[in-house]
Design an enzyme around this catalytic site. Sequence first.
Site, short mmCIF file in Angstrom:
data_model
loop_
_atom_site.label_atom_id
_atom_site.label_comp_id
_atom_site.label_asym_id
_atom_site.label_seq_id
_atom_site.Cartn_x
_atom_site.Cartn_y
_atom_site.Cartn_z
N GLY A 1 11.48 1.60 5.87
CA GLY A 1 10.73 1.85 4.37
C GLY A 1 11.75 3.51 3.98
N GLY B 1 9.62 5.63 1.51
CA GLY B 1 8.73 6.40 0.49
C GLY B 1 9.05 7.53 -0.63
N GLY C 1 8.95 10.58 2.31
CA GLY C 1 9.36 10.20 4.11
C GLY C 1 10.22 8.95 4.18
CG ASP D 1 -1.85 4.26 0.17
OD1 ASP D 1 -2.24 4.17 -1.52
OD2 ASP D 1 -0.43 4.60 0.57
#
Length: 272
Positions: free
Chosen positions: A36, A38, A41, A151
């Site tokens: 992934g 973000g 990062g 989060d």
Amino acid sequence: MELERSWQRLIGLFADRPGRQGIIIGDRYVIRELLGMGSYGLTYLCVDQQTGREVALKESKPSKGRLAARLLSREADVLQHLHHPAIPKLLDTFNVRRRNYMVTEYVRGQTLEQLIFEEGQQYTERECLELACQLLSPVAHVHQQGFIHGDIRIPNVIVREGRVHLIDFGLARRLGEPLLPELKRRMKDVPELEDEPAIPDQDLQDIGHFLLFMLYSAYEPQKGSAPASWQEELQLTPALHEMLERLLGLRPGYEGGAGELQREMDRLRALL
């Protein structure tokens, strides 16, 4: 100004280009795939050549400079204080060519976001409560160590063999610590609550939103019906309805924190 922003985006695309499969980082970690990307990062699935284990390697985004490096360092600092079976362990941190990296255990499974949107999974009230109850255990541990996660959302909860794991501590902070000013300037949808010092209630409210999202996985609106509030759309057990209102700040909350909420969930699960 617009030309400058376009140029910055172009530079960012080049600087943040993910590493290719097979590249070795830090003379040790072999990239298998990008998991992934973000805002601050990039996370890879890697193989640790020294142990043969799969690991998750997170790199601070080069285009975000010092802020991304600072966030990664803070995340590593939080993780080194946490020791819970539902939270990935911190394994390593290092720098290579002015790039910052953090290595954690890799949890093989599917996020609840994948299960709902890609697999079409639907959850009953009891199943939603079971998953939320499991999630409370690592959340309570985070609070006991003096932090909040900050989060808690379905993309950050992995289900593996029926058990939940809490990941991505990139926005975690110490209790009493405000949100970084740099993040406030960059996040357009920061809730008003984020202006206050970190308190456990912020994670509990996130659990309320998490639970509500899970409950909506089985909701099928009637054709032609006008949008309404969740109180009107979801036919919930009265006790669960009240719990959600308490978590979402519509009624007095849980002064006893995660422990009180855990007891309430256990009591409600016994009734379903």
